[in-house]
Scaffold this active site. Sequence first.
Site, PDB file in Angstrom:
ATOM      1  NE  ARG A 197      -2.459  -1.448   3.363  1.00 27.38           N
ATOM      2  CZ  ARG A 197      -2.277  -2.728   3.686  1.00 27.38           C
ATOM      3  NH1 ARG A 197      -2.719  -3.668   2.883  1.00 27.38           N
ATOM      4  NH2 ARG A 197      -1.662  -3.072   4.796  1.00 27.38           N
ATOM      5  CD  GLU A 219      -1.261  -3.772  14.740  1.00 29.64           C
ATOM      6  OE1 GLU A 219      -1.303  -3.317  13.583  1.00 29.64           O
ATOM      7  OE2 GLU A 219      -2.102  -3.520  15.612  1.00 29.64           O
TER       8      GLU A 219
HETATM    9  P1  AMP Z   1       4.308  -1.827  11.668  1.00 30.31           P
HETATM   10  O1  AMP Z   1       5.575  -2.443  11.146  1.00 30.31           O
HETATM   11  O2  AMP Z   1       3.787  -2.547  12.880  1.00 30.31           O
HETATM   12  O3  AMP Z   1       4.425  -0.342  11.882  1.00 30.31           O
HETATM   13  O4  AMP Z   1       3.180  -2.083  10.573  1.00 30.31           O
HETATM   14  C1  AMP Z   1       3.065  -1.252   9.469  1.00 30.31           C
HETATM   15  C2  AMP Z   1       2.754  -2.006   8.222  1.00 30.31           C
HETATM   16  O5  AMP Z   1       1.776  -3.020   8.420  1.00 30.31           O
HETATM   17  C3  AMP Z   1       2.203  -1.083   7.181  1.00 30.31           C
HETATM   18  O6  AMP Z   1       2.792  -1.415   5.929  1.00 30.31           O
HETATM   19  C4  AMP Z   1       0.710  -1.324   7.178  1.00 30.31           C
HETATM   20  O7  AMP Z   1       0.222  -1.404   5.875  1.00 30.31           O
HETATM   21  C5  AMP Z   1       0.518  -2.649   7.887  1.00 30.31           C
HETATM   22  N1  AMP Z   1      -0.400  -2.572   9.043  1.00 30.31           N
HETATM   23  C6  AMP Z   1      -0.076  -2.844  10.331  1.00 30.31           C
HETATM   24  N2  AMP Z   1      -1.139  -2.725  11.135  1.00 30.31           N
HETATM   25  C7  AMP Z   1      -2.169  -2.345  10.343  1.00 30.31           C
HETATM   26  C8  AMP Z   1      -3.549  -2.036  10.603  1.00 30.31           C
HETATM   27  N3  AMP Z   1      -4.072  -2.087  11.838  1.00 30.31           N
HETATM   28  N4  AMP Z   1      -4.316  -1.657   9.544  1.00 30.31           N
HETATM   29  C9  AMP Z   1      -3.778  -1.589   8.294  1.00 30.31           C
HETATM   30  N5  AMP Z   1      -2.506  -1.878   8.001  1.00 30.31           N
HETATM   31  C10 AMP Z   1      -1.698  -2.252   9.003  1.00 30.31           C
END
Ligand code: AMP
Length: 176
Positions: free
Chosen positions: A64, A101
């Site tokens: 995305r 996450e």
């Molecule tokens: P992080 O590495 O935990 O900051 O996760 C960020 C990445 O995971 C991004 O590329 C987001 O597209 C995706 N992502 C993580 N959590 C979500 C969420 N709750 N909703 C949508 N995309 C998420």
Amino acid sequence: MAPGSIEELKLKIRDIPDFPRQGIVFKDITPLLNDPRTFKQAIDAMAHPFIGRHIDRVVSIEARGFIVGAALAYILNAGLIPLRKPGKLPFLTHRMAYTLEYGSAELEIHRDAVKPGQRVIIVDDLLATGGTMRAAIDLVKTLEADIVGVSFLVELSFLQGRQQLQGHEICSLITY
Ligand code: AMP
């Protein structure tokens, strides 16, 4: 951007509970992208802090991140660099592992994507725990780029992802 406009953008982000896993509330940005008005408002507002700052390249994160990254690069007259999941980039790459996450993953960059000293911003759709952007920063640093800032359409501030990105200018448009 005016607070009212941010609220308008927020109305176009849909919560999908338990996607892609139990316990995760997925922020679905497709309604915001679907509306030409909110898509343009969001991209213009994301570009605003970097206009006139001589950004050479926009680094964007699969998948995305490509959507917002490509539009930002176009506005900023910058080149576009994709960070991809392993095995997708055809030339020589550097690779970085990280935790999400919801799981763990790896990202790759082409070794010749950035020249030392080039001014870049790194863009993703959403900041959650910060692991993805941390890995992206570390990858871009291996190529000795000058990271001017990092930019997100959405930030889930309660997950405190910013703590992983200390020392970098962080721009996020819509915060929860
Ligand atoms: P992080 O590495 O935990 O900051 O996760 C960020 C990445 O995971 C991004 O590329 C987001 O597209 C995706 N992502 C993580 N959590 C979500 C969420 N709750 N909703 C949508 N995309 C998420």
